[in-house]
Every structure is written in structure tokens, then in C-alpha cells.
Design a protein around this motif. Structure first.
Motif, short mmCIF file in Angstrom:
data_model
loop_
_atom_site.label_atom_id
_atom_site.label_comp_id
_atom_site.label_asym_id
_atom_site.label_seq_id
_atom_site.Cartn_x
_atom_site.Cartn_y
_atom_site.Cartn_z
N ARG A 66 0.82 -1.22 0.00
CA ARG A 66 0.00 0.00 0.00
C ARG A 66 0.84 1.26 0.00
NH1 ARG A 66 -4.60 -1.56 4.47
NH2 ARG A 66 -6.08 -2.44 3.00
N ARG A 67 1.98 1.17 0.66
CA ARG A 67 2.79 2.37 0.79
C ARG A 67 4.18 2.00 1.27
NH1 ARG A 67 1.75 7.75 2.49
NH2 ARG A 67 3.36 8.57 3.85
N GLU A 96 13.70 6.48 4.63
CA GLU A 96 14.46 7.66 5.07
C GLU A 96 15.89 7.25 5.34
OE1 GLU A 96 12.95 9.65 8.41
OE2 GLU A 96 11.02 10.12 7.50
N PHE A 124 27.15 13.98 7.16
CA PHE A 124 28.21 13.35 6.38
C PHE A 124 29.47 13.25 7.24
CE2 PHE A 124 31.65 13.05 3.37
CZ PHE A 124 31.14 12.28 2.35
N ASP A 152 17.88 20.41 -2.68
CA ASP A 152 18.32 21.73 -2.22
C ASP A 152 19.57 22.21 -2.95
OD1 ASP A 152 20.09 19.92 -1.14
OD2 ASP A 152 20.21 20.89 0.82
N ALA A 180 22.34 18.28 -0.86
CA ALA A 180 22.58 17.56 0.40
C ALA A 180 21.28 16.97 0.92
CB ALA A 180 23.17 18.50 1.45
N GLU A 181 20.17 17.46 0.40
CA GLU A 181 18.85 17.01 0.85
C GLU A 181 18.01 16.67 -0.38
OE1 GLU A 181 18.20 16.90 4.08
OE2 GLU A 181 20.01 17.99 4.70
N GLU A 214 7.86 6.78 -1.01
CA GLU A 214 8.36 8.11 -0.66
C GLU A 214 9.73 8.00 -0.02
OE1 GLU A 214 5.25 9.54 1.80
OE2 GLU A 214 3.97 10.05 0.10
N GLU A 262 13.31 10.06 1.42
CA GLU A 262 13.98 11.26 1.89
C GLU A 262 15.43 10.92 2.21
OE1 GLU A 262 11.59 13.24 4.75
OE2 GLU A 262 12.92 14.97 4.91
N ARG A 305 22.28 14.59 3.92
CA ARG A 305 23.67 14.57 4.35
C ARG A 305 23.90 15.42 5.58
NH1 ARG A 305 27.50 15.31 -1.01
NH2 ARG A 305 27.78 13.10 -1.43
N THR A 306 22.84 16.02 6.09
CA THR A 306 23.04 16.92 7.24
C THR A 306 22.19 16.53 8.44
OG1 THR A 306 21.28 18.47 6.62
CG2 THR A 306 23.45 18.87 5.67
N ARG A 307 21.15 15.74 8.23
CA ARG A 307 20.22 15.45 9.33
C ARG A 307 20.22 13.97 9.68
NH1 ARG A 307 14.68 16.66 7.21
NH2 ARG A 307 15.60 16.01 5.24
N LEU A 320 18.14 11.09 10.14
CA LEU A 320 16.78 10.65 9.83
C LEU A 320 16.53 9.25 10.40
CD1 LEU A 320 16.36 11.97 6.16
CD2 LEU A 320 15.82 13.11 8.31
N LEU A 355 12.79 25.51 1.61
CA LEU A 355 13.52 25.69 2.87
C LEU A 355 13.38 27.16 3.28
CD1 LEU A 355 16.76 23.78 1.78
CD2 LEU A 355 14.91 22.86 3.16
#
Lengths: 335, 399
Positions: A140-141, A145, A150, A195, A202-203, A217, A219, A222-224, A226, A324
Motif C-alpha cells: 500500500r505504501r 528515510e 556526512f 536543495d 545535500a537534501e 516516498e 527522503e 547529508r546533514t540530518r 533521519l 527551505l
């Protein structure tokens, strides 16, 4: 021949080569000859040269760990010189290049393998098995993430430059695209945003669609930090798998008890008993060696690698800027 | 600043340098001195020329500065021993000054309000004497300022900026650090958080930096950079509590907030126990400190027997409901306690007059963007309505 003496060669490929039976590293080639010599000294490799062209006389196979934009050109040169080639991901930056390389390898009866090492991760193999056996029913989905600051101690800036094929999508994103294509087969790109503001992204956020219409989906960052997992929601339940080596699995099917565990218990089914990621590089190199001998075939060849690269191209073609607000807040007055 | 201008940014992979890259890229040719590529993901999104080099390496800095019109010097020592930090902050500034001289570049040197120490009250202006003894960070910044001022007196076109507490996306101390602390414990609001919080949103600091790079009146001067007015620490930390969705502060008197071992003889154990005996609210707060929790575990029954009913049970009950009793209260150093207790307000009149600086963000506007970023960065939960929308969307798509 090890082509490229950067961090991947030094910390992954050369240790694997040193520990793989009937594989000898005869030469290390790097544009930075000083670096090639240093790494050669550390691994007891006799020759160090300034380029693949110079080194090809000393080897019958090559491992390529170069900046992305050089993969296709150097692989082509080496295949045309009669060497078998194991290329770090991505095989090339366009599907057309992947196809061309596949044709050359096939015509010359050479092995061309692509280093999609994540297909060897036990938890991710389990996902493949679960989907093949339709454990979850109709899908279904899917949400995936992957993100963390980095931290790879790179020796060059190629992964941060546009002209060298840098950016998170061609770097870790190509693994994700390869896994998704391997797990789900046909995928249709729906939307893509990143971005990139004149450099490299990086995103990344994108959506693909399964033939059933179910969304996938993704995501990447390189900075967060997740979630670093894939969650597959199906008619009969859901499955979550950690994307890192040794990632945990969580399977929830109907009334059945929730299963939480590390991937290792499933390793026997997946066909391996891994101590760490380096062992996967040994396994990959053994696969390459055996494919050259004709007793095995590459886990990922040019035609399979081409699928992920094709998706990458199609996603980039529909690029929209990522919103952003804190970056684009009106700041023109002082400038 | 125009497309023909070439700028060099030191500390470009850091918080302020990173935002400067974002705001300058596309408007000027941007060169960044980076010590390693590992932390360049944020600035690599822009067309930036990255030059690898160590700020402590005079030749590397000189090479990076070749042909530039402006140097924005944001690098400072944030890690390592005090000697290592000083080598970067002071030694790096020395190298940047030499490079600016050699290339004929204008220098915008980023310093800090902390060079003035923490006056108890009154107004902080650029006329105040700079203080010694404020710790490695402040002392190194004073030394670096002295070098820049001496160079300016000898003809180098240079300007010093002294921002207050800079918050906003990526801010390591006043945003990321605060949120991290609030998730793990409770922040003491000294004197109820009534002290003056001289804070400034990151984009206002960048505005001042860009003005300092082009205004003639800026040369040879130093400028405090802050929001138009200070706010209270209660409101500042309250903004983060709102983002987090739970209370994470506790009002304390300045005496309660200070780490006992740093109080000196005056704050010996007997006095502390006496204070705790006399003041139930103090006792409960002490009990919620890291040390207090340890003491409770070790001597729990004894602790409970000696407790007395609160004189304000309703208020205590309300406080218990408002706060997370399981989280301990952070202790402050005497310097930090003075900092939070201070009612001194930073005056930005000089920057307004000579730079044309006009802050664009009050606390509400700055925290709104900060909150958006923090949610995106997963440092705080998504807003309730966003979560509901996500749930709703999931439900629709799953049908």
C-alpha cells in the motif's frame, strides 16, 4: 589493479583484496602519485603509477574507486584493454553509458561488476525474500528515510562538486534506487525535489510509484539524522528494516506477534555470516573473482546497474527546488 | 557586494560562516577556506570555491586570500584544549590579518559581546573596557580583537563585529545546544528568567557583516550586533519549550542555580542544608538536580522522612504538573549564573548610526524560522496539525 587511492580504496577495497584468496593487488593507480605510493607501501603493493592507462599492463582485472564522473571513461578504457572491471557505484552517470559499457563487456566476454554492496546486507536481503514471498500482501505504501551528517573522511572533494558527479543522490541515493528497483521491480518517478543551489544537493525528497499505484516516498540527507529505515506497509501488515549494515528488522503481520530482531539471525537464510562491512567487500571480491573464472556471475552487472542510473536521470529531469523557508527568507536588503 | 566581488570566508563550514555562504552565493564570488571536506555538505550546495587549508597555516591562508576583495573571518577555536583553541582563534586571526595585508583585502572580523564580560546591570556599549578572565573563548577573542585593532590602526581596512547570543538554524550553542539540553534536563531560569537576554537572529548578524564590508564608516570600528531590544531569558527559553511541546525550565534564585563546588567557602554544606530546610521549594529543586537525584537514591527513606509539607501545596502541584519531575535541573557555573542574572542591555545605536544596521527579526519572527528549521531537522516534534495532516494523508492513501 586498484584504480583510485582514496578513502574507499584504502579502507575497504584494499583490505578486502589482501584477505581474498587468489587475488593479488599488483598495482595502485592514482593521479596523485604520492598518495598512490603511500597507500601501496601500506599494503605491500609493488607498483604505484599515476593512472590506469599506465597500470593496465600489470594486471588482468581492476577495481575502480574514482570520482563518479570518471567511472564510465576509465571503465571503458580498461574493458577495451581487455581487463575485467569491478566498478564502485554508480557505474556511470547516465543509463546510456551503462548500456555502452555493458555491451563492450559482453562483446569481449569480460566481467563488469558494480559495487552495489548493500544488496549483500542481511536485513535488506530479508526484505527481498519477504517481498518475493508476498509476506505483506499487496503493497500500500513505502517510505524510506536515510540521513545522517556526512562523516566519511574523504581525501578529495569530488562528492561535493557538481562537475565530478557529486551530491547525495549519486552517492548514497544510488544505493537506495538500486535497492528499490531490486525489491519492487518497475518504478515510475512521480516527483523530485532537492536543495541544490548551484552546487550539489545535500537534501533530497522524491516519490516513485509502484505498478499498483502505491507510493514510494524517499527522503535522503547529508546533514540530518533521519530514521534510516524502510517501512513497507502491505495489506497483511508491515515490515521495517534498518538500512545500515546489521540493521534491525521489525515485522508486524496481522494477529501475529510483533517480531523485533537484528538481521543476523536471518543471515543463514541470506547466505552469509558477516562480522562487519569489510567482509562484504571480501564477498564482493570473491564474487568478482569467481565470475572471472566462470563459476559465478556478478551480483549486479551493467544491465541491473543501469536501472538505478536510469531512475536517477529521470528523477533529476523533474527537479523542483526543495522548500527551505529559513534559507530563502528575504535577505536582500543588506546585500 | 556584487558579482565582481570575490570574498574569502573562514569558518565557512560553521554556523555563521555557513549562513554567510548561503546569503552571498550568487551575489559574489565566494571562496571558503576549509580544514576538511567532511563538513562541507551545507556549503557545497552553492557554487563555492573550496580551498583546503588550515587557518593556523600562514601560507595556506595567504594562498586562499590571493585576489580577494573582502575576508570574512568567522573561524575560531571551538574544540580541543585551551591551547589548541587559542592557536586557532588568535593564531588564525594573525594569519588572516597578514593575508589581508598581502592581498589588500578588507577584513570583517567576527568577535563576540563576551569580550565585555557580564556587567550586572546598565547598558553595554562599545565604550566599555574589554575584560580579562572570561575563559578561553572570551579571552582569545579579546586577544584577536587587539590584533585586528592594531592592524587597523596601522592602516588595514578592518571592522570588528560583536554579536550577542546568536540563534537560528544550525546555531550550535543557542539553538541546537539548548534543545539538546532541554530534552535531557531542565534549564534553570535564574531569578525567574527576568534577566536580559541580548539575543540576535542569525540573519541580522549576516546583515551587519555585509554592511561592515562596504560602509566607509565601519573602518577601524567595532560594533555590537543584537536585536533591537533584549528579551527575557524566560521568553527566550519559552520559545524552545513551545517547540518541544513540554516545559523544560524551572525558575530558581541565583544562589540555587550555582554548582555547589564552585561557590567557595561561603557556600559550604551546612549553609546549603540550612537553605534546603528553610525553603521547601529550594529543597525540591535541589532534589531534582543530578546530585540531588543521586542523593535520593542513596538515602531515599531518610530523605522522605525529613520532608515537610509545602507551604504552597497548590503551587507545588501546579509546578509538578507543568514540569517533568524525572528530569534533573542543570547547574550553572558562577559566571553563567551572573550572565543569566544580568539585566544589562546591549545598545546597538553605533551599528545603526555608522553601519545603517536595522534588525529585521524580533524574537517571535526569529523563533518562527528557527522552529521551522528545528522541525525539519527533527530536533523537535512536528507541529500537532502537521502530524494530524500526515496521519490523515496516510489514511487516505491507505484506502
Amino acid at each position: 589493479m586498484m584504480v583510485g587511492a582514496g578513502r574507499a580504496a584504502e579502507s575497504l577495497h584494499l583490505p578486502a583484496a589482501a584477505m581474498t584468496a587468489q587475488v593479488t593487488t599488483s598495482v595502485i593507480a592514482d593521479r596523485n602519485l604520492e598518495r598512490a605510493r603511500e597507500v601501496a607501501r601500506n599494503y605491500g603493493v609493488e607498483q604505484a603509477v599515476a593512472g590506469a592507462e599506465e597500470g593496465k599492463a600489470f594486471a588482468d582485472a581492476a577495481i575502480l574507486a574514482l570520482p563518479h564522473h570518471l567511472h564510465a571513461r576509465v571503465a571503458r578504457e580498461l574493458l577495451e584493454a581487455g581487463l575485467h572491471v569491478l566498478v564502485e557505484k554508480p557505474l556511470a552517470l547516465t543509463a546510456a553509458e551503462c548500456a555502452e559499457l555493458g555491451t563492450i563487456a559482453s562483446e569481449r566476454r569480460l566481467v563488469l561488476e558494480v559495487g552495489m554492496v548493500r544488496r549483500r546486507f542481511p536485513a535488506l536481503r530479508f526484505v527481498k525474500r519477504a517481498l518475493e514471498r508476498e509476506l505483506l500482501g499487496g503493497i500500500r505504501r513505502v517510505t524510506l528515510e536515510e540521513g545522517m551528517p556526512f562523516a566519511w573522511e574523504v581525501t578529495s572533494d569530488f562528492t561535493f562538486r557538481r562537475e565530478t558527479g557529486g551530491g547525495v543522490l549519486a552517492d548514497s541515493g544510488i544505493h537506495v534506487l538500486d535497492l528499490l528497483a531490486w525489491w519492487f521491480g518497475e518504478l515510475e518517478p512521480v516527483a523530485y525535489s532537492d536543495d541544490d543551489m548551484g552546487g550539489v544537493e545535500a537534501e533530497v525528497q522524491f516519490t516513485l510509484r509502484l505498478p499498483s499505484g502505491a507510493p514510494v516516498e524517499v527522503e535522503l540527507s547529508r546533514t540530518r539524522e533521519l530514521r534510516n529505515s524502510i517501512i513497507i506497509e502491505g495489506e497483511r501488515g508491515s515490515l521495517e528494516a534498518g538500512l545500515a549494515f546489521g540493521g534491525a528488522l521489525r515485522l508486524d503481520i496481522g494477529e501475529a506477534p510483533l517480531l523485533i530482531g537484528q538481521a543476523q539471525p536471518h543471515a543463514s537464510e541470506a547466505g552469509g555470516d558477516y562480522q562487519n562491512v569489510r567482509e562484504l567487500f571480501i564477498e564482493q571480491l570473491e564474487n568478482f573473482r569467481d565470475s572471472i573464472r566462470g563459476t559465478s556471475s556478478p551480483l549486479v552487472d551493467a544491465s541491473e546497474a543501469m536501472v538505478a542510473v536510469g531512475l536517477l536521470e529521470r528523477l533529476r529531469a523533474m527537479r523542483e527546488p526543495l522548500e527551505l523557508p529559513w534559507v530563502t527568507a528575504n535577505t536582500t536588503r543588506a546585500a | 557586494m556584487n558579482e565582481g566581488t570575490t570574498v574569502l570566508i573562514t569558518g565557512a563550514t560553521g554556523f555563521i560562516g555557513g549562513r554567510l555562504v548561503e546569503m552571498l552565493a550568487g551575489r559574489a564570488r565566494v571562496r571558503a577556506l576549509v580544514s576538511a571536506y567532511t563538513r562541507t555538505s551545507r556549503i557545497a550546495r552553492y557554487p563555492v570555491e573550496m580551498v583546503r587549508g588550515d587557518i593556523r597555516d600562514e601560507a595556506a591562508v595567504a594562498q586562499a586570500a590571493r585576489g580577494v576583495d573582502v575576508i570574512f573571518h568567522c573561524a575560531y577555536g571551538s574544540r580541543g584544549t585551551p591551547e589548541e583553541k587559542r592557536a586557532i582563534t588568535v593564531g588564525g586571526t594573525k594569519n588572516v590579518i597578514a593575508a589581508a595585508r598581502a592581498s589588500g583585502a578588507r577584513l570583517v572580523h567576527l568577535s563576540t559581546q563576551m569580550v565585555y564580560g557580564t556587567p550586572e546591570k546598565g547598558v553595554i556599549t562599545e565604550e566599555l573596557p574589554r575584560q580579562e578572565g572570561g575563559g578561553t573563548y572570551a579571552e582569545s577573542k579579546v586577544e584577536a580583537e587587539n590584533l585586528v585593532e592594531a592592524a587597523a590602526a596601522a592602516g588595514l581596512p578592518a571592522t570588528i563585529l560583536q554579536p550577542t547570543a546568536v540563534y537560528g538554524p544550525w546555531a550550535p550553542v543557542w539553538t541546537v545546544g539548548v534543545l539538546a539540553r532541554m530534552r535531557e534536563g531542565k534549564v534553570p531560569l535564574v531569578n525567574g528568567g527576568e534577566g536580559a537576554c541580548n539575543a540576535v537572529y542569525i540573519d541580522d548578524v549576516i546583515q551587519a557583516m555585509l554592511l561592515a564590508a562596504r560602509r566607509e564608516g565601519a573602518l577601524g570600528e567595532r560594533f555590537l550586533v543584537s536585536a533591537r531590544e533584549p528579551v527575557s531569558w524566560r521568553d527566550f527559553y519559552g520559545s524552545y519549550e513551545e517547540m518541544l511541546g513540554f516545559p523544560a525550565t524551572v525558575p530558581v534564585r541565583v544562589e540555587e542555580a550555582v554548582e555547589p563546588q564552585r561557590r567557595g567557602r561561603r557556600w559550604a554544606l551546612p549553609q546549603l542544608l540550612e537553605l534546603a530546610r528553610e525553603e521547601p521549594s529550594v529543597r525540591s529543586r535541589l532534589g531534582n538536580t543530578f546530585e540531588g537525584q543521586l542523593a535520593r537514591r542513596l538515602a531515599g527513606p531518610l530523605f522522605r522522612r525529613r520532608s515537610t509539607p509545602s507551604r504552597t501545596p497548590e503551587l507545588d502541584k501546579l509546578r509538578r504538573l507543568r514540569s517533568k519531575p524525572e528530569l534533573p535541573v542543570y547547574r550553572l557555573s558562577p559566571t553563567d549564573a551572573s550572565f543569566y542574572a544580568s539585566t544589562a542591555r546591549v545598545e546597538i545605536g553605533k551599528a545603526q548610526r555608522l553601519l545603517g544596521y536595522e534588525p529585521g527579526y524580533d524574537l517571535r519572527a526569529g523563533m518562527e524560522l528557527t522552529g521551522e528549521w528545528a522541525r525539519w531537522a527533527r530536533l523537535v516534534p512536528a507541529k500537532a496539525e502537521e502530524q494530524q495532516a500526515q496521519q490523515k494523508r496516510k489514511g487516505v492513501e491507505a484506502q
